[in-house]
Design an enzyme around this catalytic site. Structure first.
Site, short mmCIF file in Angstrom:
data_model
loop_
_atom_site.label_atom_id
_atom_site.label_comp_id
_atom_site.label_asym_id
_atom_site.label_seq_id
_atom_site.Cartn_x
_atom_site.Cartn_y
_atom_site.Cartn_z
N SER A 57 -16.51 -7.44 -24.06
CA SER A 57 -16.45 -6.34 -25.07
C SER A 57 -15.53 -7.45 -27.17
O SER A 57 -14.58 -8.02 -26.68
CB SER A 57 -15.02 -5.64 -24.31
N LYS A 64 -20.35 -5.19 -25.93
CA LYS A 64 -19.98 -3.86 -25.90
C LYS A 64 -19.56 -3.27 -27.15
O LYS A 64 -18.16 -4.83 -27.74
CB LYS A 64 -18.83 -3.25 -24.89
N LYS A 88 -16.49 -2.35 -29.79
CA LYS A 88 -15.52 -0.52 -30.37
C LYS A 88 -16.42 0.12 -32.23
O LYS A 88 -16.97 -0.62 -33.14
CB LYS A 88 -14.66 -1.36 -30.73
N ASP A 143 -17.51 1.69 -28.14
CA ASP A 143 -16.35 2.58 -27.09
C ASP A 143 -15.43 3.40 -27.82
O ASP A 143 -15.32 2.03 -28.85
CB ASP A 143 -15.83 0.53 -26.33
N GLU A 202 -18.88 4.85 -24.05
CA GLU A 202 -17.08 5.48 -23.45
C GLU A 202 -15.55 5.80 -24.52
O GLU A 202 -16.54 5.69 -25.55
CB GLU A 202 -16.98 3.31 -23.35
N ASP A 214 -13.20 5.54 -19.43
CA ASP A 214 -12.32 5.01 -19.50
C ASP A 214 -11.01 5.89 -19.09
O ASP A 214 -10.06 6.25 -17.69
CB ASP A 214 -12.77 4.68 -20.21
N LYS A 263 -10.96 0.47 -13.81
CA LYS A 263 -9.44 -0.13 -14.33
C LYS A 263 -8.48 -0.18 -13.13
O LYS A 263 -7.58 1.14 -12.79
CB LYS A 263 -9.07 0.01 -16.00
N GLY A 267 -11.09 -3.79 -18.66
CA GLY A 267 -10.91 -5.39 -18.91
C GLY A 267 -9.37 -4.54 -19.73
O GLY A 267 -9.38 -3.95 -20.34
#
Ligand SMILES: O=C(O)CCC(=O)c1ccccc1C(=O)O
Ligand SMILES: [Mg+2]
Length: 369
Positions: free
Chosen positions: A136, A162, A164, A189, A214, A239, A263, A291
């Site tokens: 990420s 991933k 952001k 994400d 996400e 998430d 998670k 994570g």
């Protein structure tokens, strides 16, 4: 299980680099390592994942401590635990505060596996000996920095990137990334940064071949996620919206997502994570393990969870050295070509490094059970 004592080590560690999302940056991390001790001298370890401020969910380091000290410890003192699954049932008299609950439950799972002399992965029913992981990547100062960072992790062999995103830093950025990495598995994400009114804008992601987007919308906007998913071809992964099996059922039945990020901390522990996993498996929903910038103990729990069969997509469990100059476990988590070898030692399968633990500890509390 003859639980004797719970210790709460409060640690302060500094990430190698600030981690930036649509909500801001994290670099200093304070968290708890829980240590549960039985009458035979076995020790189980857990790790808390709440941040200092409530940007991700409503929990913080201080609310976790408050709930653990004043409510959860009492429940453990007043009840016998036969099997780790009992903890979830007992803790259900306390509403939410899932990260606080998972902190203690994780330690009890590790202790259970050590008492049984089996790896935690086996104790929860996992079969994999290796797991695939991605990485990420936080928001970078410039697109050039981002491309360089991605190139580095592609070279290291991580199985997916991933990225952001946030309003003003999304379609433009991902287009550029896709241009430079035409065949790399990429996902985005948003950490809840959009509203349903952004649907037209987000539709532009559909021709970039993303694995998923996400958490585009707010955590309680499950209905709006269902409306957005109707508009988008890109699969939505939830998430922040998924706090429980109930949330997962609702999201799946409403069509609010096609993929779930599980998670342990967000859902209140390994037992609830397993239940969500089992439901997703039954309904053909792929899952992967998210994570929370964990240190080694939390990372070890994530690895064990990922050995369950429906974790069919690479998770966010990157190697220790990506986050920390020095981790608190031995050996540290290492990733080779995007793969982690699942440890076969009892419990979490990594030793807590006592010296490192001491070095990063700023407070220690002990509770008799
Ligand atoms: O590398 C990791 O541990 C996960 C990084 C990450 O994306 C993240 C980190 C902190 C809080 C939320 C998230 C997230 O998945 O949204
Ligand atoms: Mg996320």
């Amino acid at each position: 299980m003859p639980l004797k004592q719970m210790k709460l080590h409060r640690l302060k560690m500094r990430l190698n680099n600030p981690f930036t999302t649509s909500f801001g940056s994290v670099q200093e991390k304070e968290f708890f390592i829980s240590e549960v001790i039985d009458g035979d001298g076995n020790r189980g370890f857990g790790e808390s994942v709440a941040f200092a401020s409530p940007w991700y969910t409503e929990e913080t380091v201080e609310t976790s401590l408050h709930v653990i000290e004043n409510f959860l410890i009492k429940i453990l003192q007043e009840n016998d635990i036969q099997y780790p699954d009992d903890v979830t049932q007992l803790f259900s008299s306390v509403k939410r505060n899932n990260m606080a609950k998972a902190t203690l439950e994780g330690a009890i799972w590790d202790l259970y596996a050590k008492r049984e002399n089996i790896p935690l992965s086996k104790a929860i029913g996992g079969m994999k000996q290796e797991i695939d992981v991605g990485i990420s990547i936080g928001i970078q100062p410039t697109i050039k920095d981002l491309l360089k960072t991605i190139e580095h992790y592609v070279q290291e062999g991580y199985k997916r990137m991933k990225i952001k995103i946030k309003p003003g830093h999304d379609v433009n950025v991902l287009r550029e990334v896709r241009k430079h990495f035409p065949n790399t598995p990429i996902m985005a994400d948003a950490n809840s940064a959009y509203t349903l009114e952004d649907a037209e804008h987000l539709k532009q992601l559909d021709n970039l071949g993303l694995m998923m987007i996400e958490q585009p919308l707010k955590d309680d906007e499950i209905l709006d996620h269902a409306k957005l998913q109707e508009e988008l071809n890109t699969p939505i992964c939830l998430d922040e919206s998924i706090h429980s099996l109930t949330d997962a059922k609702m999201a799946i039945q409403l069509g609010a997502c096609k993929i779930i990020n599980i998670k342990i901390g967000r859902v209140g522990g390994i037992t609830e994570a397993k239940r969500i996993h089992d439901y997703c498996r039954k309904h053909d929903i792929p899952v992967w393990c998210g994570g929370m910038l964990e240190a080694g103990v939390g990372r070890a729990h994530n690895i064990a969870l990922t050995t369950l069969s429906q974790f069919v997509m690479p998770g966010d469990t990157a190697g220790s050295s990506h986050y920390w100059e020095q981790d608190i476990i031995q050996p540290e988590v290492s990733v080779k070509n995007g793969v982690i070898k699942v440890p076969d030692q009892p419990g979490i399968g990594y030793e807590v490094d006592e010296e490192a633990l001491k070095k990063f500890t700023v407070d220690l509390k002990t509770y008799d059970l």
